[in-house]
Design an enzyme around this catalytic site. Structure first.
Site, PDB file in Angstrom:
ATOM      1  NE  ARG A  92      -3.698  -0.145   2.290  1.00  0.00           N
ATOM      2  CZ  ARG A  92      -4.634  -0.518   3.167  1.00  0.00           C
ATOM      3  NH1 ARG A  92      -4.793   0.177   4.295  1.00  0.00           N
ATOM      4  NH2 ARG A  92      -5.381  -1.577   2.926  1.00  0.00           N
ATOM      5  CG  HIS A  93       1.565   5.580  -2.167  1.00  0.00           C
ATOM      6  ND1 HIS A  93       1.338   6.757  -1.485  1.00  0.00           N
ATOM      7  CD2 HIS A  93       2.642   5.808  -2.951  1.00  0.00           C
ATOM      8  CE1 HIS A  93       2.245   7.657  -1.838  1.00  0.00           C
ATOM      9  NE2 HIS A  93       3.053   7.106  -2.731  1.00  0.00           N
ATOM     10  N   PRO A  94       1.266   5.103   1.224  1.00  0.00           N
ATOM     11  CG  PRO A  94       3.071   6.359   2.007  1.00  0.00           C
ATOM     12  CD  PRO A  94       2.731   5.270   1.046  1.00  0.00           C
TER      13      PRO A  94
END
Length: 380
Positions: A227-229
């Site tokens: 996941r991208h933050p």
């Protein structure tokens, strides 16, 4: 190789990965690289697996197109040979522990006095300054100390190394960038310069979102899997048979995704209508998306999303990645030749230039001290 660095001579005093990767780039860009190795032992990576007929595939993958001569820089006769090569060189690249070459009379100050036009590039674990400068370092040491391993892996997992030696490779890339900038500067000034690249510095330099989050918000990022933050949806999602990467990096792409998935109402839900809201509610959104994605295979979803220009893709293993038609079309698997093994396949050069042909065949892979007679004849 023909290229923009043609007619430049690089003296390669490097071994293993960070330095050889840098000089391989310079070779692919047209420079002549003479690899100076320790007698009998050679580059340490000559003993690294995997092996083909007792020859290291690891070494071969990094040292195509280079010439090899074995010299002991503590020996006076060998030093005379080295000096003659150095006197005609444009670039010296080394990745010894700081202070080593000074002991042998080849530190920056000594070399610069003799050869003021020479560009001298040093890549080391911690650089030439600072309290850790004399310590050795390997890739995983700087991955750990540089913060990269703290944001890699699944939440609450054990520390996870990035699956390639990115500590070495980024330092090799930054060293090559520095060398090319120094070449341009030399055109203006007529003088060489010293380039000091630290593997740890390079890890700090590539932390992008993680370092921005800490310096701006005082938040310490943690592992988030795929996941991208701060962008959503931007991760791997389960499908009927495997996983698909979906990177809907703006609101319009998310709307297109919801339309393709036949649930346009999701993009109008206040919890998901803009990127900030989606990032806050990603766990809930992932459940919704995966419920829909589970109805079809990854290849089916990829085909439909590609038609709509929604950024997506499967997760390939190395075989699938290497055999991808796009990789083949970009000439990213090339051949080199070894006199005992024959043709050897390896990764190509991602830098494509309109003026120079991206050849499918690279220079031969050198055995230890293979070019001694040729080099001695030319330089002595």
């Amino acid at each position: 190789m023909d290229g923009p660095l043609k007619n430049l001579l690089v003296v390669d005093l490097t071994r293993v990965l960070v330095g050889p990767y840098c000089t391989m780039i310079l070779s692919d860009l047209g420079a002549r690289v003479i690899k100076v190795e320790a007698p009998e032992i050679g580059d340490d990576s000559r003993k690294f697996g995997p092996f083909i007929k007792d020859y290291s595939a690891y070494f071969m993958s990094l040292n195509r197109g280079k010439e090899s001569i074995a010299l002991n820089l503590k020996n006076s006769e060998d030093k005379k040979i080295f000096d003659k090569i150095l006197s005609k060189a444009d670039i010296l690249v080394e990745n010894f522990k700081p202070g080593t070459l000074e002991k042998w009379g080849y530190g920056w100050k000594d070399v610069n006095k003799k050869y003021p036009k020479l560009i001298y590039a040093s890549a080391s674990g911690f650089g030439q300054t600072g309290p850790l400068k004399e310590l050795p370092a390997y890739d995983m040491v700087v991955q750990g100390m540089g913060g990269l391993m703290s944001v890699t892996g699944q939440p609450n997992s054990e520390p996870t190394r990035v699956g390639t030696s990115i500590g070495d490779i980024t330092a090799g890339l930054f060293t090559a960038i520095g060398i090319n900038a120094a070449l341009y500067d030399r055109q203006k000034t007529g003088k060489g310069m010293f380039i000091d690249v630290s593997m740890l510095d390079c890890q700090i330099a590539i932390l992008e979102n993680a370092i921005a989050r800490y310096l701006a918000k005082n938040e310490i990022p943690k592992p988030m899997g795929s996941r991208h933050p701060s962008i959503a949806p931007f991760e791997a999602f389960k499908t009927k048979d495997s996983y698909i990467i979906i990177a809907a990096g703006n609101d319009r792409l998310f709307e297109k995704l919801c339309e393709l998935l036949a649930m346009p109402e999701i993009s109008k839900d206040p919890k998901f209508s803009d990127n900030s809201s989606r990032a806050k509610n990603m766990d809930e959104l992932k459940i919704i998306l995966e419920k829909k994605l589970a109805s079809r295979s990854t290849s089916e979803w990829v085909k439909d999303m590609e038609k709509e220009k929604i950024p997506c893709g499967p997760i390939f293993n190395i075989k699938e990645a290497v055999e991808n038609p796009q990789v083949d079309a970009r000439n990213m698997i090339v051949k080199a030749f070894h006199k005992e093994i024959g043709d050897f396949k390896l990764a190509g050069n991602p830098i494509k230039m309109s003026t120079y042909k991206d050849e499918k065949t690279r220079g031969d892979i050198p055995d230890l001290d293979e070019h001694r007679e040729k080099i001695l004849k030319e330089f002595t």
